[in-house]
Design an enzyme around this catalytic site. Structure first.
Site, PDB file in Angstrom:
ATOM      1  N   CYS A  56      41.165  -2.576  57.935  1.00 29.35           N
ATOM      2  CA  CYS A  56      41.009  -3.643  56.949  1.00 29.35           C
ATOM      3  C   CYS A  56      42.085  -4.705  57.119  1.00 29.35           C
ATOM      4  CB  CYS A  56      41.074  -3.076  55.536  1.00 29.35           C
ATOM      5  SG  CYS A  56      40.672  -4.326  54.292  1.00 29.35           S
ATOM      6  N   CYS A  77      45.646  -3.145  50.133  1.00 31.01           N
ATOM      7  CA  CYS A  77      45.655  -2.523  48.808  1.00 31.01           C
ATOM      8  C   CYS A  77      46.380  -1.176  48.910  1.00 31.01           C
ATOM      9  CB  CYS A  77      44.234  -2.319  48.315  1.00 31.01           C
ATOM     10  SG  CYS A  77      43.265  -3.833  48.376  1.00 31.01           S
ATOM     11  N   GLU A  97      33.193   4.439  58.814  1.00 33.43           N
ATOM     12  CA  GLU A  97      32.466   5.391  57.983  1.00 33.43           C
ATOM     13  C   GLU A  97      31.516   4.670  57.044  1.00 33.43           C
ATOM     14  OE1 GLU A  97      35.754   8.967  57.970  1.00 33.43           O
ATOM     15  OE2 GLU A  97      35.810   7.567  56.310  1.00 33.43           O
ATOM     16  N   CYS A 109      26.769   2.775  51.056  1.00 30.76           N
ATOM     17  CA  CYS A 109      28.044   2.070  51.005  1.00 30.76           C
ATOM     18  C   CYS A 109      28.455   1.853  52.460  1.00 30.76           C
ATOM     19  CB  CYS A 109      29.062   2.914  50.251  1.00 30.76           C
ATOM     20  SG  CYS A 109      30.710   2.210  50.262  1.00 30.76           S
ATOM     21  N   CYS A 145      35.350   6.386  46.576  1.00 22.88           N
ATOM     22  CA  CYS A 145      35.961   5.058  46.668  1.00 22.88           C
ATOM     23  C   CYS A 145      37.428   5.147  47.057  1.00 22.88           C
ATOM     24  CB  CYS A 145      35.865   4.349  45.330  1.00 22.88           C
ATOM     25  SG  CYS A 145      34.259   3.659  45.072  1.00 22.88           S
TER      26      CYS A 145
HETATM   27  S1  SF4 Z   1      40.349  -1.632  48.923  1.00 25.95           S
HETATM   28 FE1  SF4 Z   1      41.593  -3.256  49.882  1.00 25.95          FE
HETATM   29  S2  SF4 Z   1      42.523  -2.312  51.713  1.00 25.95           S
HETATM   30 FE2  SF4 Z   1      40.845  -0.962  51.013  1.00 25.95          FE
HETATM   31  S3  SF4 Z   1      39.091  -1.562  52.255  1.00 25.95           S
HETATM   32 FE3  SF4 Z   1      38.959  -2.708  50.305  1.00 25.95          FE
HETATM   33  S4  SF4 Z   1      40.044  -4.647  50.711  1.00 25.95           S
HETATM   34 FE4  SF4 Z   1      40.584  -3.238  52.355  1.00 25.95          FE
END
Ligand code: SF4
Length: 346
Positions: free
Chosen positions: A114, A118, A94, A107, A339
């Site tokens: 990923c 997180c 996305e 963005c 976000c």
């Molecule tokens: S916030 Fe952390 S888990 Fe999410 S996309 Fe960014 S680096 Fe990856």
């Protein structure tokens, strides 16, 4: 057996020139085709109208142009646009267009899923499936530039690598994409309008400094206390704040580029005076500013935005210590484009 054709956009201009020479043609033809592929954004060899039919057929027989396809476009009531982008192998990432008064920001994603974990982020649930190629990153930007002109009557002005994925875990491809975005043969954008946002991979931050990159750096910090940061960003155990701090000091010494710390304040997690004091100390190591970002709860609602009293405390304490701080309202919440919300749900 079907032979998979090579993506022609994986070739550099020099490689394209060499290819034409190896075919007994003029190297100059490589420049022509390269311009079609990047600056003119050709989606097929047929589009290359100043290239002979014979050459186009030869290219068609040898190569593919693996353009992304915007599968679904969602528009928010605040003007934000989210694209679900289909890659040549069917995977989806996305990217988001965020309009503001004087700018339009793209963005973009750098990985499918990923590499990091997180706990507050919807993308982390997808795990990393693969890195994006430079052209897949570039195409996201081109698609948003087109939408910006169409829906907001102005070209794209800024780019943040803050979509799906950790850009420094796909460093070479991100750098190649930025090269194309900033080159006159690509979009000709200034690197000063590009921000690479990382969760903080110390070794790669030092490498970027050594590579003398010209774009800006943002770090998703969220806590300047190791114990708390590890509880929300488990990889902090491997890359503790001491190493991150050292890398950021190195970055500033080499680039003289101020660092932006992205920071979300969560209820019961990092909303005390002690948390702000730790952040203030962290900010003193290298010139920096703090962006406090509004949080959008994801499915389980485990993380909730702190109340306005806590945010006010952050702002007043940071300002009292002469640290620039901005509070950024989240955009595109109604389409899960804000976000931490990107998770291919659409
Ligand atoms: S916030 Fe952390 S888990 Fe999410 S996309 Fe960014 S680096 Fe990856």
């Amino acid at each position: 057996m079907e032979i998979k054709k090579k993506d022609i956009r994986a070739l550099t201009k020099e490689q394209l020139r060499d290819f034409f020479e190896s075919q007994g043609d003029k190297a100059f033809r490589g420049n022509q085709v390269y311009e079609w592929l990047w600056r003119k954004g050709a989606h097929s060899f047929e589009d290359m109208t100043n290239v002979s039919l014979e050459t186009r057929e030869m290219l068609e027989a040898n190569f593919a142009i693996n353009h992304i396809k915007v599968d679904q476009m969602q528009r928010s009531s605040d003007g934000t646009i989210k694209n679900a982008v289909r890659l040549h192998d069917g995977l989806i990432v996305e990217s988001v267009l965020i309009p503001a008064k004087n700018r339009t920001t793209a963005c973009v994603s750098s990985q499918v899923g990923c590499s990091l974990d997180c706990r507050f982020c919807a993308t982390s649930r997808l795990k990393r499936m693969r890195n994006l190629n430079p052209d897949e990153i570039y195409d996201q930007v081109v698609a948003i530039d087109r939408e910006s002109k169409l829906y907001h009557n102005r070209p794209l002005s800024n780019i943040v690598f803050m979509g799906m994925g950790e850009p420094l875990m796909n460093y070479n491809n991100v750098l190649k994409a930025i090269d194309k975005i900033t080159s006159p043969e690509g979009l000709g954008m200034s690197p000063k309008r590009i921000v690479v946002s990382t969760s903080g991979v110390p070794k790669m931050i030092k490498k970027m400094a050594d590579d003398e990159v010209k774009f800006k750096l943002a770090v998703s910090l969220h806590s300047a206390i190791d114990e708390i940061r590890t509880s929300i960003m488990p990889f902090n155990e491997t890359f503790p704040l001491k190493d991150l701090r050292e890398a950021l000091v190195y970055w500033y010494a080499k680039t003289k580029n101020r660092i932006t710390y992205e920071y979300v304040v969560w209820d019961g997690i990092n909303d005390t005076k002690k948390d702000v004091e730790a952040l203030i100390e962290f900010c003193k190591f290298a010139p920096s500013k703090v962006n406090i970002i509004e949080y959008n709860p994801i499915d389980d609602g485990e993380f909730q935005q702190a109340n306005s009293k806590a945010l006010d405390m952050y702002v007043s304490m940071l300002e009292a210590n002469r640290i620039t701080v901005t509070v950024r309202r989240s955009r595109g919440k109604d389409i899960d484009a804000a976000c931490g919300q990107l998770a291919n749900k659409s």
